[in-house]
Scaffold this motif. Structure first.
Motif, PDB file in Angstrom:
ATOM      1  N   UNK A   8       0.851  -1.191   0.000  1.00  0.00           N
ATOM      2  CA  UNK A   8       0.000   0.000   0.000  1.00  0.00           C
ATOM      3  C   UNK A   8       0.884   1.237   0.000  1.00  0.00           C
ATOM      4  N   UNK A   9       0.552   2.198  -0.871  1.00  0.00           N
ATOM      5  CA  UNK A   9       1.338   3.427  -0.900  1.00  0.00           C
ATOM      6  C   UNK A   9       1.274   4.108   0.463  1.00  0.00           C
ATOM      7  N   UNK A  10       2.389   4.692   0.848  1.00  0.00           N
ATOM      8  CA  UNK A  10       2.486   5.602   1.990  1.00  0.00           C
ATOM      9  C   UNK A  10       3.530   6.632   1.544  1.00  0.00           C
ATOM     10  N   UNK A  11       4.163   7.292   2.453  1.00  0.00           N
ATOM     11  CA  UNK A  11       5.095   8.341   2.022  1.00  0.00           C
ATOM     12  C   UNK A  11       6.235   8.547   3.018  1.00  0.00           C
ATOM     13  N   UNK A  12       7.396   8.878   2.473  1.00  0.00           N
ATOM     14  CA  UNK A  12       8.559   9.181   3.307  1.00  0.00           C
ATOM     15  C   UNK A  12       8.378  10.503   4.054  1.00  0.00           C
ATOM     16  N   UNK A  13       7.351  11.255   3.676  1.00  0.00           N
ATOM     17  CA  UNK A  13       7.044  12.511   4.378  1.00  0.00           C
ATOM     18  C   UNK A  13       6.616  12.265   5.820  1.00  0.00           C
ATOM     19  N   UNK A  14       6.296  11.018   6.121  1.00  0.00           N
ATOM     20  CA  UNK A  14       5.885  10.651   7.476  1.00  0.00           C
ATOM     21  C   UNK A  14       6.971  11.003   8.511  1.00  0.00           C
ATOM     22  N   UNK A  15       8.233  10.892   8.127  1.00  0.00           N
ATOM     23  CA  UNK A  15       9.314  11.127   9.092  1.00  0.00           C
ATOM     24  C   UNK A  15       9.516  12.624   9.326  1.00  0.00           C
ATOM     25  N   UNK A  16      10.039  12.905  10.520  1.00  0.00           N
ATOM     26  CA  UNK A  16      10.224  14.291  10.926  1.00  0.00           C
ATOM     27  C   UNK A  16      11.209  15.048  10.031  1.00  0.00           C
ATOM     28  N   UNK A  17      10.878  16.283   9.762  1.00  0.00           N
ATOM     29  CA  UNK A  17      11.765  17.257   9.107  1.00  0.00           C
ATOM     30  C   UNK A  17      13.098  17.259   9.866  1.00  0.00           C
ATOM     31  N   UNK A  18      14.217  16.989   9.167  1.00  0.00           N
ATOM     32  CA  UNK A  18      15.483  16.929   9.901  1.00  0.00           C
ATOM     33  C   UNK A  18      16.679  17.314   9.031  1.00  0.00           C
ATOM     34  N   UNK A  19      17.687  17.912   9.708  1.00  0.00           N
ATOM     35  CA  UNK A  19      18.996  18.115   9.072  1.00  0.00           C
ATOM     36  C   UNK A  19      20.003  17.169   9.719  1.00  0.00           C
ATOM     37  N   UNK A  20      19.522  16.404  10.695  1.00  0.00           N
ATOM     38  CA  UNK A  20      20.399  15.515  11.470  1.00  0.00           C
ATOM     39  C   UNK A  20      20.506  14.145  10.828  1.00  0.00           C
ATOM     40  N   UNK A  21      20.742  13.102  11.643  1.00  0.00           N
ATOM     41  CA  UNK A  21      20.911  11.757  11.095  1.00  0.00           C
ATOM     42  C   UNK A  21      19.674  11.317  10.317  1.00  0.00           C
ATOM     43  N   UNK A  22      19.892  10.474   9.302  1.00  0.00           N
ATOM     44  CA  UNK A  22      18.752  10.059   8.471  1.00  0.00           C
ATOM     45  C   UNK A  22      17.816   9.093   9.190  1.00  0.00           C
ATOM     46  N   UNK A  23      16.580   9.059   8.728  1.00  0.00           N
ATOM     47  CA  UNK A  23      15.589   8.134   9.266  1.00  0.00           C
ATOM     48  C   UNK A  23      15.609   6.841   8.451  1.00  0.00           C
ATOM     49  N   UNK A  24      15.793   5.698   9.156  1.00  0.00           N
ATOM     50  CA  UNK A  24      15.432   4.448   8.497  1.00  0.00           C
ATOM     51  C   UNK A  24      14.132   3.975   9.138  1.00  0.00           C
ATOM     52  N   UNK A  25      13.721   2.753   8.859  1.00  0.00           N
ATOM     53  CA  UNK A  25      12.396   2.314   9.309  1.00  0.00           C
ATOM     54  C   UNK A  25      12.311   2.170  10.826  1.00  0.00           C
ATOM     55  N   UNK A  26      13.464   2.120  11.512  1.00  0.00           N
ATOM     56  CA  UNK A  26      13.427   1.986  12.975  1.00  0.00           C
ATOM     57  C   UNK A  26      13.081   3.323  13.648  1.00  0.00           C
ATOM     58  N   UNK A  27      13.132   4.404  12.895  1.00  0.00           N
ATOM     59  CA  UNK A  27      12.854   5.714  13.490  1.00  0.00           C
ATOM     60  C   UNK A  27      11.373   5.845  13.855  1.00  0.00           C
ATOM     61  N   UNK A  28      11.143   6.326  15.073  1.00  0.00           N
ATOM     62  CA  UNK A  28       9.760   6.570  15.507  1.00  0.00           C
ATOM     63  C   UNK A  28       9.492   8.072  15.552  1.00  0.00           C
ATOM     64  N   UNK A  29      10.416   8.855  14.997  1.00  0.00           N
ATOM     65  CA  UNK A  29      10.340  10.313  15.089  1.00  0.00           C
ATOM     66  C   UNK A  29       9.477  10.837  13.934  1.00  0.00           C
TER      67      UNK A  29
END
Ligand SMILES: NC(=O)c1ccc[n+]([C@@H]2O[C@H](COP(=O)([O-])OP(=O)(O)OC[C@H]3O[C@@H](n4cnc5c(N)ncnc54)[C@H](OP(=O)(O)O)[C@@H]3O)[C@@H](O)[C@H]2O)c1
Length: 313
Positions: free
Chosen positions: A113-134
């Motif tokens: 099902x389509x979703x979006x990488x926009x789900x993760x928090x706006x960041x200039x810091x470390x990248x989000x992988x799927x373990x991120x709950x931010x």
């Protein structure tokens, strides 16, 4: 009995066209669920309304995969009406796809099902992988509505009871390709007009994936049944907007590119009936689970992705 049938719900748009070509070329029968019947080259078109069960659901019996891409485009002003359509088209279509799968005698093997990488928090810091709950929104990114939509979309997917089907949320980044809804032709045109400078302060990260890798990654997800839950569909090297625009200028042979400040983008977005969040949010997302399972990107770097897309343009 399972089949080589791939169902693309909402598959009449940019990503559906790419996927239909990909799967048809590999010997699959492709069925596109659309709100209007239309003749298609590589697929059969079946009408649905994205809300209610109908005869279309018979196509799901024993399918190899159901890929739900349905959703009103987010490239518009976020008026109350557009907000409602953006949200409801995603949540309702996800729910009804789940109901159709739950009724099958022979369940589809996979539901992406389509979703979006926009789900993760706006960041200039470390990248989000799927373990991120931010996943909170950030006022500077003006992304509260998009995050709300993404969360409701994934909630509808999680709530569907389809225990015999391998279920995945595709947290897809911007897909670079040749479709009318892709960012690539837009940025290429701006760059050729001398407007390919950084957008905003240019520090915001851009996560992206080449259209070929998008299709290959989805086939990989279908075949890797251990990939349940969210999967980030993006290239391994997100980059700052200023760097991306430098690569566009290089690919297009543009000697200079006028930058667009945040207020110019606000004005332009108003005139073009879109939203600056699509450009200014910093999306630093990486494909943790694809890489862990051994997926190899054909275009891991934006430079080679742009060179290839430019050759085909
Ligand atoms: N393109 C990207 O870079 C990207 C990145 C991340 C996530 N996504 C998500 O992936 C999905 C597909 O993207 P895309 O670029 O292929 O989008 P698209 O070209 O806009 O296609 C989406 C399809 O959804 C259907 N649709 C539109 N409004 C609908 C409604 N109210 N109810 C039911 N169906 C509706 C349309 O099919 P019919 O008119 O034929 O019914 C349309 O062809 C979208 O949900 C998008 O948010 C895309």
């Amino acid at each position: 009995m399972t089949t080589r049938r791939i169902i693309l719900a909402g598959g009449s748009g940019f990503l559906g066209h790419q996927l239909a070509a990909h799967f048809a070329a590999r010997g699959n029968e492709v069925v596109i669920l659309s709100r209007s019947a239309r003749p298609l080259d590589r697929a059969r078109s079946v009408v649905w309304d994205g809300r209610r069960l109908g005869v279309w659901a018979e196509e799901f019996e024993g399918a190899r995969a159901v890929i739900n891409l349905a959703g009103r485009s987010v490239d518009c002003r976020y008026t109350a009406r557009n907000r409602r359509e953006i949200l409801e088209s995603r949540v309702h279509s996800t729910r009804v796809v789940g109901e159709a799968i739950a009724r099958c005698q022979t369940s589809p093997q996979a539901w992406l099902n389509a979703s979006t990488a926009t789900l993760y928090r706006h960041t200039y810091g470390p990248p989000h992988d799927e373990s991120s709950q931010d996943m909170d929104s950030a006022s500077e990114a003006k992304d509260a509505f998009s995050v709300e939509v993404a969360q409701a979309w994934e909630r509808a997917l999680a709530e569907a009871h389809t225990p015999h089907t391998h279920k995945v949320a595709l947290r897809t980044s911007m897909v670079l390709g040749h479709g009318a809804n892709s960012v690539f032709p837009v940025l290429r045109r701006l760059t050729r007009l001398g407007l390919g400078g950084r957008q905003g302060d240019g520090r915001q990260y851009v996560s992206w994936i080449h259209q070929t890798d998008f299709c290959r990654a989805l086939e990989w997800v279908i075949d890797h049944t251990e990939l349940i839950g969210p999967v980030n569909i993006c290239a391994p090297h997100p980059l700052p907007n200023a760097e991306m625009m430098r690569l566009f200028r290089q690919a297009c042979g543009a000697p200079f590119g006028l930058p667009a400040t945040a207020w110019m983008l606000e004005l332009g977005a108003f005139v073009l009936r879109t939203e600056t969040e699509l450009i200014l949010k910093s999306r630093r997302v990486v494909p943790g689970r694809l890489l862990e399972t051994g997926f190899e990107f054909a275009f891991p770097e934006m430079r080679s992705a742009l060179a290839e897309l430019n050759r085909q343009a």
